[in-house]
Design a protein around this motif. Structure first.
Motif, PDB file in Angstrom:
ATOM      1  N   ALA A 184       3.151  16.249   2.842  1.00 53.91           N
ATOM      2  CA  ALA A 184       4.275  16.653   1.989  1.00 53.91           C
ATOM      3  C   ALA A 184       4.221  18.150   1.701  1.00 53.91           C
ATOM      4  CB  ALA A 184       4.255  15.866   0.683  1.00 53.91           C
ATOM      5  N   ALA A 185       3.018  18.676   1.455  1.00 59.16           N
ATOM      6  CA  ALA A 185       2.881  20.117   1.202  1.00 59.16           C
ATOM      7  C   ALA A 185       3.259  20.927   2.436  1.00 59.16           C
ATOM      8  CB  ALA A 185       1.451  20.439   0.776  1.00 59.16           C
ATOM      9  N   MET A 186       2.827  20.489   3.614  1.00 60.57           N
ATOM     10  CA  MET A 186       3.171  21.203   4.844  1.00 60.57           C
ATOM     11  C   MET A 186       4.666  21.128   5.140  1.00 60.57           C
ATOM     12  SD  MET A 186       0.545  22.691   6.109  1.00 60.57           S
ATOM     13  CE  MET A 186       0.171  23.077   4.414  1.00 60.57           C
ATOM     14  N   LEU A 187       5.272  19.979   4.887  1.00 61.89           N
ATOM     15  CA  LEU A 187       6.710  19.844   5.102  1.00 61.89           C
ATOM     16  C   LEU A 187       7.497  20.752   4.152  1.00 61.89           C
ATOM     17  CD1 LEU A 187       9.002  18.426   6.598  1.00 61.89           C
ATOM     18  CD2 LEU A 187       8.916  16.646   4.854  1.00 61.89           C
ATOM     19  N   ALA A 188       7.055  20.813   2.887  1.00 60.55           N
ATOM     20  CA  ALA A 188       7.721  21.699   1.927  1.00 60.55           C
ATOM     21  C   ALA A 188       7.579  23.155   2.353  1.00 60.55           C
ATOM     22  CB  ALA A 188       7.130  21.492   0.530  1.00 60.55           C
ATOM     23  N   ALA A 189       6.384  23.538   2.808  1.00 62.46           N
ATOM     24  CA  ALA A 189       6.171  24.918   3.269  1.00 62.46           C
ATOM     25  C   ALA A 189       7.055  25.230   4.477  1.00 62.46           C
ATOM     26  CB  ALA A 189       4.699  25.133   3.607  1.00 62.46           C
ATOM     27  N   LEU A 190       7.164  24.281   5.390  1.00 62.60           N
ATOM     28  CA  LEU A 190       8.011  24.475   6.568  1.00 62.60           C
ATOM     29  C   LEU A 190       9.476  24.650   6.173  1.00 62.60           C
ATOM     30  CD1 LEU A 190       8.221  24.444   9.707  1.00 62.60           C
ATOM     31  CD2 LEU A 190       8.636  22.000   9.505  1.00 62.60           C
ATOM     32  N   LEU A 191       9.953  23.827   5.240  1.00 65.53           N
ATOM     33  CA  LEU A 191      11.344  23.931   4.804  1.00 65.53           C
ATOM     34  C   LEU A 191      11.608  25.260   4.091  1.00 65.53           C
ATOM     35  CD1 LEU A 191      12.030  20.305   3.538  1.00 65.53           C
ATOM     36  CD2 LEU A 191      12.897  21.398   5.601  1.00 65.53           C
ATOM     37  N   ILE A 192      10.667  25.711   3.274  1.00 62.27           N
ATOM     38  CA  ILE A 192      10.823  26.997   2.582  1.00 62.27           C
ATOM     39  C   ILE A 192      10.906  28.130   3.598  1.00 62.27           C
ATOM     40  CG2 ILE A 192       9.637  28.651   1.088  1.00 62.27           C
ATOM     41  CD1 ILE A 192       8.535  26.157  -0.440  1.00 62.27           C
ATOM     42  N   GLU A 193       9.992  28.131   4.555  1.00 58.79           N
ATOM     43  CA  GLU A 193       9.980  29.212   5.548  1.00 58.79           C
ATOM     44  C   GLU A 193      11.216  29.161   6.442  1.00 58.79           C
ATOM     45  OE1 GLU A 193       8.858  32.574   7.690  1.00 58.79           O
ATOM     46  OE2 GLU A 193       8.374  31.858   5.686  1.00 58.79           O
ATOM     47  N   CYS A 194      11.650  27.964   6.826  1.00 59.45           N
ATOM     48  CA  CYS A 194      12.870  27.850   7.641  1.00 59.45           C
ATOM     49  C   CYS A 194      14.087  28.339   6.859  1.00 59.45           C
ATOM     50  CB  CYS A 194      13.082  26.407   8.080  1.00 59.45           C
ATOM     51  SG  CYS A 194      11.966  25.886   9.398  1.00 59.45           S
ATOM     52  N   GLY A 195      14.158  27.999   5.584  1.00 56.13           N
ATOM     53  CA  GLY A 195      15.253  28.478   4.756  1.00 56.13           C
ATOM     54  C   GLY A 195      15.264  29.997   4.658  1.00 56.13           C
ATOM     55  N   ARG A 196      14.083  30.589   4.482  1.00 55.92           N
ATOM     56  CA  ARG A 196      13.995  32.049   4.398  1.00 55.92           C
ATOM     57  C   ARG A 196      14.425  32.696   5.711  1.00 55.92           C
ATOM     58  NH1 ARG A 196      11.269  36.353   5.863  1.00 55.92           N
ATOM     59  NH2 ARG A 196       9.905  35.183   7.222  1.00 55.92           N
ATOM     60  N   ARG A 197      13.940  32.153   6.821  1.00 55.22           N
ATOM     61  CA  ARG A 197      14.289  32.740   8.124  1.00 55.22           C
ATOM     62  C   ARG A 197      15.774  32.602   8.434  1.00 55.22           C
ATOM     63  NH1 ARG A 197       9.943  33.523  12.221  1.00 55.22           N
ATOM     64  NH2 ARG A 197       8.007  33.425  11.047  1.00 55.22           N
ATOM     65  N   LEU A 198      16.360  31.460   8.104  1.00 56.92           N
ATOM     66  CA  LEU A 198      17.793  31.285   8.347  1.00 56.92           C
ATOM     67  C   LEU A 198      18.628  32.241   7.500  1.00 56.92           C
ATOM     68  CD1 LEU A 198      18.102  27.408   8.621  1.00 56.92           C
ATOM     69  CD2 LEU A 198      18.445  29.090  10.445  1.00 56.92           C
ATOM     70  N   THR A 199      18.215  32.447   6.251  1.00 55.74           N
ATOM     71  CA  THR A 199      18.941  33.366   5.372  1.00 55.74           C
ATOM     72  C   THR A 199      18.841  34.792   5.896  1.00 55.74           C
ATOM     73  OG1 THR A 199      18.466  31.921   3.498  1.00 55.74           O
ATOM     74  CG2 THR A 199      19.194  34.151   2.994  1.00 55.74           C
ATOM     75  N   VAL A 200      17.648  35.211   6.307  1.00 55.17           N
ATOM     76  CA  VAL A 200      17.467  36.567   6.845  1.00 55.17           C
ATOM     77  C   VAL A 200      18.249  36.733   8.147  1.00 55.17           C
ATOM     78  CG1 VAL A 200      15.761  38.141   7.863  1.00 55.17           C
ATOM     79  CG2 VAL A 200      15.247  36.990   5.721  1.00 55.17           C
ATOM     80  N   ARG A 201      18.265  35.701   8.971  1.00 55.93           N
ATOM     81  CA  ARG A 201      19.017  35.786  10.229  1.00 55.93           C
ATOM     82  C   ARG A 201      20.519  35.953   9.966  1.00 55.93           C
ATOM     83  NH1 ARG A 201      18.102  31.405  14.847  1.00 55.93           N
ATOM     84  NH2 ARG A 201      18.004  32.948  16.459  1.00 55.93           N
ATOM     85  N   ARG A 202      21.027  35.191   8.998  1.00 59.55           N
ATOM     86  CA  ARG A 202      22.444  35.309   8.652  1.00 59.55           C
ATOM     87  C   ARG A 202      22.758  36.702   8.083  1.00 59.55           C
ATOM     88  NH1 ARG A 202      24.646  30.503   5.377  1.00 59.55           N
ATOM     89  NH2 ARG A 202      24.530  29.612   7.456  1.00 59.55           N
ATOM     90  N   ARG A 260      18.077  52.660   0.877  1.00 56.30           N
ATOM     91  CA  ARG A 260      18.110  51.208   0.724  1.00 56.30           C
ATOM     92  C   ARG A 260      19.547  50.691   0.690  1.00 56.30           C
ATOM     93  NH1 ARG A 260      17.411  52.704  -4.668  1.00 56.30           N
ATOM     94  NH2 ARG A 260      18.936  51.735  -6.051  1.00 56.30           N
ATOM     95  N   ARG A 261      19.673  49.483   1.241  1.00 59.48           N
ATOM     96  CA  ARG A 261      20.951  48.778   1.186  1.00 59.48           C
ATOM     97  C   ARG A 261      20.753  47.568   0.283  1.00 59.48           C
ATOM     98  NH1 ARG A 261      20.770  48.401   7.600  1.00 59.48           N
ATOM     99  NH2 ARG A 261      18.709  47.835   6.903  1.00 59.48           N
ATOM    100  N   ALA A 262      21.847  46.998  -0.156  1.00 62.72           N
ATOM    101  CA  ALA A 262      21.745  45.807  -1.014  1.00 62.72           C
ATOM    102  C   ALA A 262      21.036  44.685  -0.266  1.00 62.72           C
ATOM    103  CB  ALA A 262      23.129  45.367  -1.462  1.00 62.72           C
ATOM    104  N   THR A 263      21.280  44.606   1.033  1.00 63.85           N
ATOM    105  CA  THR A 263      20.642  43.539   1.809  1.00 63.85           C
ATOM    106  C   THR A 263      19.134  43.747   1.928  1.00 63.85           C
ATOM    107  OG1 THR A 263      21.126  44.723   3.860  1.00 63.85           O
ATOM    108  CG2 THR A 263      22.694  43.052   3.174  1.00 63.85           C
ATOM    109  N   ASP A 264      18.697  45.018   1.938  1.00 65.14           N
ATOM    110  CA  ASP A 264      17.254  45.278   1.996  1.00 65.14           C
ATOM    111  C   ASP A 264      16.563  44.764   0.735  1.00 65.14           C
ATOM    112  OD1 ASP A 264      17.453  46.537   4.479  1.00 65.14           O
ATOM    113  OD2 ASP A 264      17.950  48.459   3.552  1.00 65.14           O
ATOM    114  N   THR A 302      21.144  39.487   8.748  1.00 61.90           N
ATOM    115  CA  THR A 302      21.059  40.454   9.853  1.00 61.90           C
ATOM    116  C   THR A 302      22.316  40.393  10.716  1.00 61.90           C
ATOM    117  OG1 THR A 302      18.656  40.206   9.869  1.00 61.90           O
ATOM    118  CG2 THR A 302      19.653  41.176  11.812  1.00 61.90           C
ATOM    119  N   ARG A 303      22.799  39.176  10.983  1.00 64.12           N
ATOM    120  CA  ARG A 303      24.018  39.041  11.778  1.00 64.12           C
ATOM    121  C   ARG A 303      25.203  39.709  11.076  1.00 64.12           C
ATOM    122  NH1 ARG A 303      25.333  33.444  12.096  1.00 64.12           N
ATOM    123  NH2 ARG A 303      23.363  33.215  13.173  1.00 64.12           N
ATOM    124  N   ARG A 304      25.319  39.483   9.769  1.00 67.60           N
ATOM    125  CA  ARG A 304      26.412  40.115   9.020  1.00 67.60           C
ATOM    126  C   ARG A 304      26.270  41.630   9.003  1.00 67.60           C
ATOM    127  NH1 ARG A 304      26.888  36.077   3.865  1.00 67.60           N
ATOM    128  NH2 ARG A 304      27.880  34.355   4.979  1.00 67.60           N
TER     129      ARG A 304
END
Length: 198
Positions: free
Chosen positions: A153-171, A13-17, A173-175
């Protein structure tokens, strides 16, 4: 949760994992708890506001008896956003009625009456001054709009949460790939050749 548990004692395991597994768990909990709570809160506040608007419209608008002067157009299906029944057949007519102060009013209005011949009595909505007014919103329509606002509002919140998670994971992975590229570059072009001391 399985990702967090799987990386708990893994020697590779790595810290990022670990961070990625915890991020997925937090995003899942937010999707299950925060998004529905936000949707409920938005729906409840919208419902309260629309219910107050319905009461205000009902207090301000009244049904008045009018007499058809002449017909303007044939009956047609007209969508009415203020009522829950959707489309209904309405006829455009010029009608005459009396305002609350007793003055005569004549204007083009739409009526749901099927019999719109000249001289026929029809119901029209008027405001306090006796001018034509749109039909007041009914409570089922207000509740429907509030439910749709809460769901949105619930769907928008879910979309923002998932987009935030994907952007963080993408960053992350790039690093990770950038660090791997630097490590390969530091190993030099002689990596794995015989006689280079490796």
């Amino acid at each position: 949760m399985a990702g967090v548990w799987r990386w708990r004692h893994n020697p590779l395991r790595r810290a990022t994992d670990r961070f990625e597994a915890w991020l997925a768990l937090v995003a899942f909990l937010l999707l299950m708890l925060a998004a529905p709570a936000l949707g409920w809160l938005c729906g409840a506040r919208t419902d309260a506001a629309l219910t107050a608007s319905v009461r205000a419209q009902r207090a301000d608008r009244h049904l008045s008896t009018a007499v058809v002067v002449r017909r303007l157009a044939a009956s047609r299906l007209v969508p009415d956003p203020e009522i829950s029944t959707g489309r209904m057949a309405r006829t455009e007519v010029v009608a005459r009625w009396h305002a609350p102060d007793g003055s005569a009013r004549t204007a083009a209005v739409t009526t749901a009456s099927r019999n719109a011949k000249p001289g026929t009595k029809v119901w029209v909505w008027t405001d306090r001054e006796g001018d034509p007014a749109p039909r007041p919103m009914d409570l089922p329509t207000a509740h429907t709009h509030a439910a749709l606002a809460g769901f949105g509002a619930a769907m928008l919140a879910a979309l923002l949460i998932e987009c935030g998670r994907r952007l963080t994971v993408r960053r992350m992975t790039r690093r990770r790939y950038e660090r791997l590229d630097r490590a390969w570059a530091a190993a030099g072009p002689d990596w794995g050749r015989t006689g280079t001391g490796s």
